[in-house]
Design an enzyme around this catalytic site. Structure first.
Site, short mmCIF file in Angstrom:
data_model
loop_
_atom_site.label_atom_id
_atom_site.label_comp_id
_atom_site.label_asym_id
_atom_site.label_seq_id
_atom_site.Cartn_x
_atom_site.Cartn_y
_atom_site.Cartn_z
N CYS A 124 0.84 -1.20 0.00
CA CYS A 124 0.00 0.00 0.00
C CYS A 124 0.88 1.25 0.00
O CYS A 124 1.24 1.78 1.05
CB CYS A 124 -0.94 0.00 1.21
SG CYS A 124 -2.12 1.36 1.16
N THR A 389 -26.29 3.80 11.02
CA THR A 389 -27.35 3.63 10.03
C THR A 389 -28.08 4.95 9.83
O THR A 389 -28.14 5.78 10.73
CB THR A 389 -28.36 2.54 10.46
OG1 THR A 389 -29.33 2.37 9.41
CG2 THR A 389 -29.07 2.88 11.75
N ASN A 391 -31.03 4.48 8.20
CA ASN A 391 -32.31 3.82 7.90
C ASN A 391 -32.72 4.00 6.44
O ASN A 391 -33.89 4.19 6.13
CB ASN A 391 -33.41 4.34 8.84
CG ASN A 391 -33.10 4.00 10.29
OD1 ASN A 391 -32.88 2.83 10.63
ND2 ASN A 391 -33.04 5.01 11.14
N THR A 392 -31.72 3.94 5.57
CA THR A 392 -32.00 4.02 4.14
C THR A 392 -31.29 2.90 3.40
O THR A 392 -30.27 2.39 3.86
CB THR A 392 -31.52 5.37 3.54
OG1 THR A 392 -30.11 5.48 3.76
CG2 THR A 392 -32.24 6.55 4.15
#
Length: 495
Positions: A124, A389, A391-392
């Site tokens: 990386c 969250t 909520n979607t």
């Protein structure tokens, strides 16, 4: 002190570009090097610049967090992408700042060198570049940047645990711990070792986030102690493989590419609803739950095989890829990589039953006792990402996404051989379609192979911020898995 070998260019290539460290004098002398900007603008090669920019301009909190907790003192590309989730960003920056800057068992330059060693396991370059700069700024000895043969023996002694943690943490035993804490003048104290393990796990997981989110190299190279960071021709080398790359081998078959993204979303919503109803109607027996875990563990063998990566073909870009030295200077045994926990045809290791050694009841208290307060910061970060969250789901609102978040987190742990007795692994197969599983396994187990095509192939109707949330979950699940194995080995050493 002879720093000449370091003044001869340092280079590496990855799925987000080719990076060189050269001195100003060397830059003028070597006419072959053609410098170019990243192919895409903005902090991510996967996410449109305007989406990230909108989050940063709207949220002043991000700028405050950078001022308070950023070790680089600027809004870097990782922070910009994470700022799509400011609540989580605060937990992340606070814990990282504590590991790198606050009181702790290890000297500051050692912390950055350990970060370099960890990032090198996944090639990386983004993180290596960042911490080479920080290492020098905190008083690190430039000669160490020539490679591991120039560092003190006790730092070299971390190679084995770095390698195992990054690729096969289930192989770590109390004997590995004993070897580190009982090596005479080069021994590690337990608080020092815990600090080192936390740093290693953090930077292995952060490499997953960097590659999974397509983080671009920083646009404005800085000169630090005479060394200038240069980005050269930022091609995604995996995409040059003319359809021989990993995702094409793994995404064939099934209904990939046939179901349009809208019906894909509706189908996922429907499966979530059905699973919720089934869960309420009937609970599976413990025997059935065990069977489902073993089935999922075995099926993960067929999700992405290291053998499907073909070597890169000769191409028009070959002359631009001038690699004079690579990150192998910072690692031993570069060929050692991830192997499936449940390997075919082998007597597999016993599953790590999460109930026998949990983060909440065992890992947290041990890490907090040996490295004061880090346990609280890590715990807050784990809880934050797991419970985060809005909520979607894409265009849908008022959706309970708990089931989906848990499936993502537990699938990562399943690939690392960690099983939760109270979880029905049948849900993983129902909720995570094949292209998403390919993406998860790649980002978690060999992040340097991640391509934009993989990122684009799953959840095509979802917002980029939702995919970044997936990457945050994968990163934290991975870090917790590594810590559980390492802390269990330390506990066994102590008892």
């Amino acid at each position: 002190m002879n720093t000449a070998p370091f003044l001869v260019s340092f280079a590496k290539y990855s799925s987000i570009g080719i990076v060189l460290y050269i001195s100003e004098k060397e830059r003028k002398r070597d006419k072959r090097i053609r410098v170019s900007q990243p192919l895409t603008r903005g902090p991510s090669a996967f996410i449109p610049e305007k989406e990230v920019a909108q989050a940063n301009t709207v949220d002043e909190r991000t700028n405050f967090l950078v001022e308070e907790y950023s070790t680089s003192g600027r809004l870097d590309n990782i922070t910009q992408v994470m700022s799509l989730h400011t609540q989580y960003l605060e937990s992340f920056l606070r814990s990282q700042f504590y590991m790198l800057r606050m009181d702790g068992p290890l000297p500051l330059p050692h912390r950055h060198y350990i970060a370099i060693m960890a990032a090198a396991r996944h090639q990386c370059s983004y993180l290596i570049n960042m911490h080479v700069d920080e290492f020098l700024k905190t008083g690190g000895i430039a000669e160490w940047l020539n490679g591991l043969e120039y560092v003190p023996q006790r730092l070299k002694n971390l190679n084995e645990i770095n390698k195992l943690l990054a690729h096969r943490p289930w192989l770590i035993t109390k004997e590995h711990i004993q070897k580190l804490v009982k090596t005479g003048e080069n021994n590690w104290s337990l608080p020092e070792l815990v600090h080192a393990v936390v740093l290693l796990a953090h930077y292995h997981a952060l490499a997953s986030f960097v590659f999974g989110s397509g983080i671009n190299p920083e646009r404005d190279p800085e000169i630090s102690n005479g060394f200038r960071l240069i980005s050269v021709n930022n091609f995604c080398v995996c995409d040059l493989a003319n359809d021989n790359n990993i995702e094409n081998a793994s995404l064939t078959g099934g209904n990939f590419g046939i179901v349009d993204s809208l019906s894909e979303l509706e189908a996922l919503m429907e499966r979530m609803k059905r699973l919720q109803e089934e869960r309420e109607d009937e609970e599976a027996s413990q025997e059935e739950m065990t069977t489902r875990f073993e089935k999922e563990k075995k099926e993960s063998l067929f999700v992405v095989s290291g053998d499907t990566l073909h070597s890169f073909p000769h191409s028009d870009f070959e002359d631009d890829m001038i690699i004079t030295s690579d990150v192998s200077r910072y690692i031993e045994d570069p060929g050692f990589g991830y192997e499936d926990f449940a390997r075919r045809g082998e007597e597999h290791l016993p599953t790590f039953r999460a109930q026998d050694y949990t983060w909440e009841n065992h890992g947290f208290s041990l890490v907090n006792r040996l490295y004061s307060d880090i346990g609280h910061l890590l715990d807050e970060k784990f809880r934050m990402v797991y419970n985060l969250t809005y909520n979607t789901m894409a265009t849908h609102e008022d959706v309970d996404t708990t089931m989906l978040r848990r499936a993502l987190f537990n699938y990562v742990h399943c690939m690392f051989g960690i099983r939760y007795d109270d979880y029905d692994y049948g849900e993983v197969n129902q909720l995570l379609e094949r292209s998403l599983k390919v993406y998860i396994k790649t980002v978690t187990c060999y992040p340097e192979r991640t391509t934009k095509r993989m990122y684009d192939s799953y959840w095509r109707q979802f917002k980029h911020s939702e995919k970044v949330h997936v990457n945050l979950l994968l990163m934290e699940a991975r870090m917790q898995a590594e810590l559980l194995y390492a802390l269990r080995a330390i506990t066994r050493h102590l008892t």
